[in-house]
Every structure is written in structure tokens, then in C-alpha cells.
Design a protein around this motif. Structure first.
Motif, PDB file in Angstrom:
ATOM      1  N   LEU A 111      84.822  34.847 -64.855  1.00  0.00           N
ATOM      2  CA  LEU A 111      85.438  35.755 -64.076  1.00  0.00           C
ATOM      3  C   LEU A 111      84.884  37.228 -64.778  1.00  0.00           C
ATOM      4  N   GLY A 112      84.864  37.404 -65.902  1.00  0.00           N
ATOM      5  CA  GLY A 112      84.159  38.598 -66.331  1.00  0.00           C
ATOM      6  C   GLY A 112      82.857  38.601 -66.146  1.00  0.00           C
ATOM      7  N   PHE A 113      82.128  37.580 -66.035  1.00  0.00           N
ATOM      8  CA  PHE A 113      80.597  37.621 -65.701  1.00  0.00           C
ATOM      9  C   PHE A 113      80.669  37.837 -64.322  1.00  0.00           C
ATOM     10  N   THR A 114      81.354  37.350 -63.456  1.00  0.00           N
ATOM     11  CA  THR A 114      81.048  37.775 -61.910  1.00  0.00           C
ATOM     12  C   THR A 114      81.682  38.915 -61.556  1.00  0.00           C
ATOM     13  N   ARG A 115      82.315  39.711 -62.246  1.00  0.00           N
ATOM     14  CA  ARG A 115      82.723  41.195 -61.869  1.00  0.00           C
ATOM     15  C   ARG A 115      81.693  42.104 -62.606  1.00  0.00           C
ATOM     16  N   SER A 116      81.275  41.771 -63.588  1.00  0.00           N
ATOM     17  CA  SER A 116      80.257  42.546 -64.258  1.00  0.00           C
ATOM     18  C   SER A 116      79.031  42.655 -63.312  1.00  0.00           C
ATOM     19  N   MET A 117      78.611  41.364 -62.862  1.00  0.00           N
ATOM     20  CA  MET A 117      77.580  41.196 -61.968  1.00  0.00           C
ATOM     21  C   MET A 117      77.801  41.869 -60.796  1.00  0.00           C
ATOM     22  N   ALA A 118      78.794  41.631 -60.153  1.00  0.00           N
ATOM     23  CA  ALA A 118      79.142  42.493 -59.147  1.00  0.00           C
ATOM     24  C   ALA A 118      78.963  43.831 -59.246  1.00  0.00           C
ATOM     25  N   LYS A 119      79.450  44.505 -60.097  1.00  0.00           N
ATOM     26  CA  LYS A 119      79.236  45.965 -60.569  1.00  0.00           C
ATOM     27  C   LYS A 119      77.888  46.215 -60.409  1.00  0.00           C
ATOM     28  N   GLU A 120      76.993  45.666 -60.973  1.00  0.00           N
ATOM     29  CA  GLU A 120      75.540  46.122 -61.147  1.00  0.00           C
ATOM     30  C   GLU A 120      74.732  45.679 -60.032  1.00  0.00           C
ATOM     31  N   LEU A 121      75.065  44.646 -59.318  1.00  0.00           N
ATOM     32  CA  LEU A 121      74.215  44.184 -58.099  1.00  0.00           C
ATOM     33  C   LEU A 121      74.641  44.655 -56.825  1.00  0.00           C
ATOM     34  N   GLY A 122      75.638  45.128 -56.697  1.00  0.00           N
ATOM     35  CA  GLY A 122      76.021  45.441 -55.411  1.00  0.00           C
ATOM     36  C   GLY A 122      74.974  46.535 -54.753  1.00  0.00           C
ATOM     37  N   GLU A 123      74.617  47.421 -55.483  1.00  0.00           N
ATOM     38  CA  GLU A 123      73.578  48.178 -54.908  1.00  0.00           C
ATOM     39  C   GLU A 123      72.238  47.700 -54.262  1.00  0.00           C
ATOM     40  N   CYS A 124      72.100  46.316 -54.761  1.00  0.00           N
ATOM     41  CA  CYS A 124      71.003  45.561 -54.272  1.00  0.00           C
ATOM     42  C   CYS A 124      71.290  44.897 -53.066  1.00  0.00           C
ATOM     43  N   GLY A 125      72.597  45.099 -52.444  1.00  0.00           N
ATOM     44  CA  GLY A 125      73.018  44.253 -51.302  1.00  0.00           C
ATOM     45  C   GLY A 125      73.701  42.944 -51.837  1.00  0.00           C
ATOM     46  N   ILE A 126      73.742  42.805 -52.970  1.00  0.00           N
ATOM     47  CA  ILE A 126      74.169  41.373 -53.444  1.00  0.00           C
ATOM     48  C   ILE A 126      75.603  41.223 -53.803  1.00  0.00           C
ATOM     49  N   THR A 127      76.560  40.260 -53.116  1.00  0.00           N
ATOM     50  CA  THR A 127      78.180  40.274 -53.616  1.00  0.00           C
ATOM     51  C   THR A 127      78.198  39.231 -54.564  1.00  0.00           C
ATOM     52  N   VAL A 128      79.164  39.387 -55.392  1.00  0.00           N
ATOM     53  CA  VAL A 128      79.584  38.348 -56.436  1.00  0.00           C
ATOM     54  C   VAL A 128      80.892  38.060 -56.490  1.00  0.00           C
TER      55      VAL A 128
ATOM     56  N   PHE B 134      83.311  33.983 -48.234  1.00  0.00           N
ATOM     57  CA  PHE B 134      82.625  34.844 -49.134  1.00  0.00           C
ATOM     58  C   PHE B 134      81.118  34.842 -48.831  1.00  0.00           C
ATOM     59  N   ALA B 135      80.734  33.845 -48.046  1.00  0.00           N
ATOM     60  CA  ALA B 135      79.089  33.693 -48.244  1.00  0.00           C
ATOM     61  C   ALA B 135      78.965  34.221 -46.529  1.00  0.00           C
ATOM     62  N   SER B 136      79.916  34.360 -45.443  1.00  0.00           N
ATOM     63  CA  SER B 136      79.881  34.706 -44.288  1.00  0.00           C
ATOM     64  C   SER B 136      79.807  36.087 -44.085  1.00  0.00           C
ATOM     65  N   PRO B 137      79.499  36.444 -42.960  1.00  0.00           N
ATOM     66  CA  PRO B 137      79.390  38.219 -42.492  1.00  0.00           C
ATOM     67  C   PRO B 137      80.766  38.817 -42.538  1.00  0.00           C
ATOM     68  N   TRP B 138      81.759  37.888 -42.404  1.00  0.00           N
ATOM     69  CA  TRP B 138      83.196  38.239 -42.767  1.00  0.00           C
ATOM     70  C   TRP B 138      83.439  38.844 -44.072  1.00  0.00           C
ATOM     71  N   GLY B 139      82.939  38.345 -44.924  1.00  0.00           N
ATOM     72  CA  GLY B 139      82.837  38.731 -46.431  1.00  0.00           C
ATOM     73  C   GLY B 139      81.833  39.793 -47.172  1.00  0.00           C
ATOM     74  N   ASN B 140      81.154  40.485 -45.893  1.00  0.00           N
ATOM     75  CA  ASN B 140      80.478  41.455 -46.437  1.00  0.00           C
ATOM     76  C   ASN B 140      80.910  42.742 -47.113  1.00  0.00           C
ATOM     77  N   GLY B 141      82.072  43.085 -46.947  1.00  0.00           N
ATOM     78  CA  GLY B 141      82.819  44.188 -47.592  1.00  0.00           C
ATOM     79  C   GLY B 141      83.526  43.746 -48.830  1.00  0.00           C
ATOM     80  N   VAL B 142      83.409  42.492 -49.529  1.00  0.00           N
ATOM     81  CA  VAL B 142      84.086  42.128 -50.540  1.00  0.00           C
ATOM     82  C   VAL B 142      83.006  41.788 -51.763  1.00  0.00           C
ATOM     83  N   THR B 143      83.465  42.142 -52.916  1.00  0.00           N
ATOM     84  CA  THR B 143      82.631  41.827 -54.184  1.00  0.00           C
ATOM     85  C   THR B 143      83.587  41.886 -55.299  1.00  0.00           C
ATOM     86  N   GLY B 144      83.416  41.177 -56.352  1.00  0.00           N
ATOM     87  CA  GLY B 144      84.064  41.431 -57.476  1.00  0.00           C
ATOM     88  C   GLY B 144      85.222  40.923 -57.546  1.00  0.00           C
ATOM     89  N   GLN B 145      85.658  39.997 -56.396  1.00  0.00           N
ATOM     90  CA  GLN B 145      87.146  39.492 -56.325  1.00  0.00           C
ATOM     91  C   GLN B 145      87.198  38.107 -56.707  1.00  0.00           C
TER      92      GLN B 145
END
Length: 253
Positions: A167-184, A231-242
Motif C-alpha cells: 500500500l505504501g508502494f501504491t500511494r508513493s507511485m500514485a503521487k509521482e506518476l499522476g502528472e503522467c496520466g497514470i493512476t495507481v 479502477f481500470a475503466s473510464p469511471w475510475g479516471n479521477g481516482v488514484t492512491g486509493q
């Protein structure tokens, strides 16, 4: 990106929860990479069941080079890079409350085995995916956790600790990769009825969970697979680090 346009890697995709996740994506028209380590026969059977939208590729997710080669092979097979990574593989673990090691018997090597499967494996797949995801300015990375690190009803010391670290890995990656259009994100199931890993669990334990759960049911692999699709679908576009807990309400976070 709609599900039917995605190329989805599911690690440990030949059996158990991974198999249900593979089938869920395939039913939505996605192209699926079924990663396996030892379950070759089951992986090939699943590939045949799905057809041309699936490929089965052997790789030990703990081995960086094997993971890199898997991504290259998948890209060549589908003529499109992997867009979506599901870090599901479980290395050398069974949910057996009777024979599990207790606080006196557990050793560091037990922890290390689970940490390498959960965190090192996810690091390898994430780093292999990043070049194409960054170029596309799109990516979906979903890790599989557990409700046990929030409420360790059974103290599986090595497994629970590795998933908490994930979970720590997931949230750290979400923080860094969000600006690249990548959700984690993470999906954390309860004890699932029934997979290979949970087959040692007694009926009494499942009955206790059912009685303690607001929905009065034990979580199934299909329940968790459906949450992964979100999370993979368009409905999850606004969700990351969760971390979405899918256990019928047993653990309320």
C-alpha cells in the motif's frame, strides 16, 4: 481509455483470483496477458478459452529481466504496448490458519519471500510499463492487497506485512506518476471463497466471516475482479492512491 481498447497484464493470472480478473477483462473485450510462473497448463487452458485476445507468458515477476522480456513479447504479440498492469501474483503462500508460523517461529526469510513477491514484483512490472505509459500519457496500475493488514483477524505475519508495504508502494507511485496520466490504486479483498490459496481454510472460518459481515456473505474472486475493472475503466479516471476494500463490509475504513 475504454476497457476494450486496453492491453492488460495480470500477474499470477492462471489461477485463483488472477484467473477471474483475466476473465473479467476478456469479457469486456480487452486484450489480456496471462502471466504465470509455474502454472503453465492452467495458463494455456485459459488462453485457449479466451482465444486471440489472450496470450500466456511465463515470467518470474521477481526477476527484472524476465519481466522486461515479457513486456516486449506482449507488445510484439498485440502490436500495442501494455496499458494496464494488475499486480496480483502471490508467491509461495497459503491461507492456512492452523499451520501458519506464529510470532516465535516466523523468520526474516519468510517476510522477505512475501516482500519480494508483492513489492519487488510490483516494482519490476511498474518500471517495465513506464516508458510506454509515459509516452501515451496514460496508464493504469492496480495492486492487490488484503483487508488483513487493517484488521489482522489471522496474524499471517509475513503476508500481512508485505501487503501493508505494498500500500505504501501504491500511494508513493500514485503521487509521482499522476502528472503522467497514470493512476495507481489498490483493491483489497477479504478471504476469498475459494481459491487455491484459501483452500486450506475450514468451513467454520468461512461461516464465521459470513456471520460477521454486513452483507452476510463471503467475498468471491468475482467480487474483487469487478472492483479491479472499476479502477481500470473510464469511471475510475479521477481516482488514484486509493485502497478499495472489497469484503462485504467486514472492515470499514
Amino acid at each position: 481509455m475504454k476497457l476494450h481498447n486496453q492491453v492488460v497484464l495480470v500477474t499470477g493470472g492462471a489461477r485463483g483470483l488472477g484467473r477471474e480478473i483475466v476473465k473479467a477483462f476478456a469479457e469486456e473485450g480487452a486484450k489480456v496477458v496471462i502471466n504465470y510462473y509455474q502454472s503453465k497448463e492452467k495458463a494455456l487452458e485459459l488462453k485457449e478459452e479466451i482465444g486471440s485476445n489472450a496470450v500466456a507468458i511465463q515470467a518470474d515477476i521477481r526477476d527484472r529481466q524476465q519481466v522486461q522480456e515479457m513486456f516486449v513479447e506482449a507488445k510484439h504479440f498485440f502490436d500495442h504496448p501494455i496499458t494496464t498492469v494488475i499486480n496480483n501474483a502471490l508467491v509461495g503462500f497459503r491461507f492456512d490458519p492452523i499451520s501458519k508460523k506464529d510470532a516465535t517461529d516466523i523468520i526474516w526469510e519468510d517476510y522477505l519471500l512475501q516482500l519480494e513477491g508483492a513489492v519487488r514484483g510490483s516494482l519490476n512490472t511498474t518500471q517495465a510499463a513506464l516508458p510506454d505509459m509515459k509516452e501515451a500519457k496514460y496508464g493504469r496500475i492496480i495492486t492487490i492487497g488484503t483487508n488483513l493488514f487493517q484488521n489482522p483477524v489471522v496474524p499471517y505475519h509475513d503476508y500481512n506485512t508485505s501487503k501493508a508495504a505494498l500500500l505504501g508502494f501504491t500511494r508513493s507511485m500514485a503521487k509521482e506518476l499522476g502528472e503522467c496520466g497514470i493512476t495507481v490504486n489498490m483493491v483489497s479483498g477479504g478471504l476469498l471463497k475459494t481459491t487455491d490459496a484459501s483452500s486450506a481454510t475450514s468451513d467454520e472460518v468461512f461461516q464465521l466471516i459470513e456471520a460477521s459481515t454486513p452483507l452476510q456473505k463471503v467475498t468471491t474472486p468475482t467480487d474483487v475482479a469487478n472492483a479491479v475493472l472499476f479502477f481500470a475503466s473510464p469511471w475510475g479516471n479521477g481516482v488514484t492512491g486509493q485502497n478499495l476494500v472489497v469484503d462485504g463490509g467486514l472492515v470499514m475504513d
